[in-house]
Design an enzyme around this catalytic site. Structure first.
Site, short mmCIF file in Angstrom:
data_model
loop_
_atom_site.label_atom_id
_atom_site.label_comp_id
_atom_site.label_asym_id
_atom_site.label_seq_id
_atom_site.Cartn_x
_atom_site.Cartn_y
_atom_site.Cartn_z
N CYS A 33 -12.60 -6.94 23.28
CA CYS A 33 -11.74 -6.01 21.67
C CYS A 33 -10.52 -5.66 21.89
O CYS A 33 -9.49 -4.68 21.84
CB CYS A 33 -12.41 -4.67 20.64
SG CYS A 33 -13.67 -2.82 22.17
N CYS A 70 0.83 -1.35 -0.05
CA CYS A 70 -0.19 0.02 -0.26
C CYS A 70 1.11 1.05 0.11
O CYS A 70 1.84 1.17 1.13
CB CYS A 70 -1.13 -0.57 1.14
SG CYS A 70 -1.52 1.52 1.45
#
Ligand code: SAH
Length: 452
Positions: free
Chosen positions: A404, A71
């Protein structure tokens, strides 16, 4: 060691935020964009009493885990931290970070089950919120900053999102709508927000604006329809005139469609508006919920689903459970949960809009005795009061903890073990490949010796 020193260092482990860690003169040195096994020349940027921060000056010996980043904005954009190492190395790091937290903070000597991944580490997201730059282009915020790194084509998003970004950028540059400027509070268009039901294909496009309306709205809708056809279900304006870095306000005005889309998760048809919480990696969330169900074993049981959002975890178990009680603090999410229950013909679920700890106490006083409790709190984890109510008043046989944040999960595991709950098993899930985040599901069971 002082600022601007150049030191030689070997990277030995990874921090939970994805920086490599090496040791120098007994001090941990954090180096972003490094890989375990790298031997580096590092420039010291900051020295604190118990650690230091540096950046790579030169790679002397490259770790075998390194790959070429795919990327062009990797290292500039604040999204991915692991595009420079193999995906298998990322799995190893995440597995270890969850296990380390459970051992060090949780003080439980138990290995995690193998991290679960579907190996899909591109295009897995169903939601993107792009800030709009002063050039009218979209991008992402740089790490720890509100500087926008322009990027129309993010590898974590579905391919259509790139085309929507292109249509949006062209529209911004030809419609006379000005981008919002965070510093001055002037300008109109703040964010482009896209959401897709990965199972249904339905797409929502939302513009967050510092005003009531936009120029050439009709043309934007037509251009999007032309590109997306029937998959474009709604275009929404989110009116946010506050000088804040909170992206969305609670005011949504549909300019096309009804303001929501549907997706299907674990067989439940879920309605999503721009404000609904929904896991961004649908396919992995399905695996995570399956594991939560396996741990909960809800057959014929009363299940309390705390921090339930739009009710997705509880509703996915409703056909097996005796009944489901969900608790969630955001009123819109509770509305979604009630709607989703009704729309799926689920009659044995009810939802309460309240703080989880407060609702738990009220339910306990009412004499409700859940057999299984599921908690899925935000990053800060559960409050002490809630954990005490769970262990002392409800005393369920099983507690399934979806987390999380491994550090707060481990902290709560430690508190719960003092309250008579034993960690039986835990499984990390890679819901956010290429980023530093990792999700975990843990099963805690009531200890025999607690006598409860
Ligand atoms: N279980 C859901 C949502 C998990 S995200 C799912 O899997 O989709 C965590 C949720 O906790 C959010 O919906 C958030 O609004 C809610 N929340 C945060 N603080 C809370 C509190 N104190 N009491 C109840 N819910 C809370």
């Amino acid at each position: 060691m002082k600022k601007n020193d150049i030191i030689d260092i070997k990277i030995e482990s990874m921090s939970s935020l994805g920086s490599g860690i090496g040791r120098y003169e007994g001090l941990a040195v954090f180096v972003p964009l490094s890989a375990v096994g790298d031997v580096l020349k590092v420039r010291i940027l900051k020295v604190k009493t118990n650690c230091a921060f540096g950046k790579i000056e030169e790679i002397i010996t490259e770790s075998k885990t390194r790959i070429a980043p795919d990327c062009s904005v990797f290292s500039k954009c604040g999204g991915c931290v692991y595009r420079h190492i193999s995906y298998s190395e990322e799995q190893r790091i995440k597995q270890q970070s969850v296990e380390d937290a459970v051992r060090r903070i949780g003080k439980v000597d138990l290995a995690a089950k193998s991290i679960v991944t579907n190996e899909k580490n591109c295009g897995y997201r169903n939601k993107a919120q792009y800030p709009v730059s002063q050039n009218g282009k979209v991008g992402f915020f740089a790490n720890h900053s509100h500087r926008i790194v322009e990027c129309e084509s993010c590898l974590l998003q579905p391919e259509e999102f790139t085309r929507i970004c292109e249509i949006f950028t062209f529209w911004m540059q030809t419609s006379g709508n000005l981008p919002y400027n965070e510093e001055t509070g002037k300008g109109l268009v703040r964010h482009l927000y896209i959401r897709k039901g990965l199972k249904t294909g339905e797409i929502m496009v939302c513009l967050v604006i510092n005003g009531e309306k936009v120029n050439a709205a009709k043309r934007l809708v037509e251009d999007l329809q032309h590109e997306l056809g029937d998959n474009l279900k709604t275009v929404v304006l989110n009116i946010n005139k506050a000088k804040t870095n909170v992206i969305l306000s609670d005011k949504c005005v549909p300019i096309y469609g009804n303001g929501y889309i549907y997706d299907i998760l674990c067989g439940v048809r879920v309605r999503l508006n721009p404000l609904s919480f929904y896991q961004v990696n649908r396919d992995m969330a399905e695996l995570l919920y399956q594991k939560a169900a396996e741990y909960a074993a809800p057959e014929g049981k009363t299940v309390l689903d705390l921090y339930c959002g739009a009710g997705t975890i509880g509703l996915s178990m409703a056909n097996k459970a005796k009944n489901i009680i969900g608790v969630e603090v955001i009123p819109e999410a509770v509305e979604d949960a009630n709607f989703n229950a009704q729309n799926n013909g689920i009659a044995n679920a009810r939802f309460i809009c309240a703080d989880a700890a407060v609702a738990a106490q009220t339910l306990a006083q009412e004499g409700i005795k859940p057999d299984v409790i599921i908690v899925d709190p935000p990053r800060k984890g559960c409050s002490q009061e809630l954990l005490a109510t769970i262990a002392n008043s409800f005393c369920p046989q099983k507690l399934v903890y979806v987390s999380c944040d491994p550090a707060t999960l481990a902290r709560d595991i430690n508190i719960l073990s003092g309250l008579g709950y034993k960690l039986q098993e835990y499984t990390p899930f890679d819901l956010f490949p290429r980023t530093s985040h990792v999700e975990t599901v843990a099963l805690l069971v009531k200890g025999e010796e607690s006598g409860k």
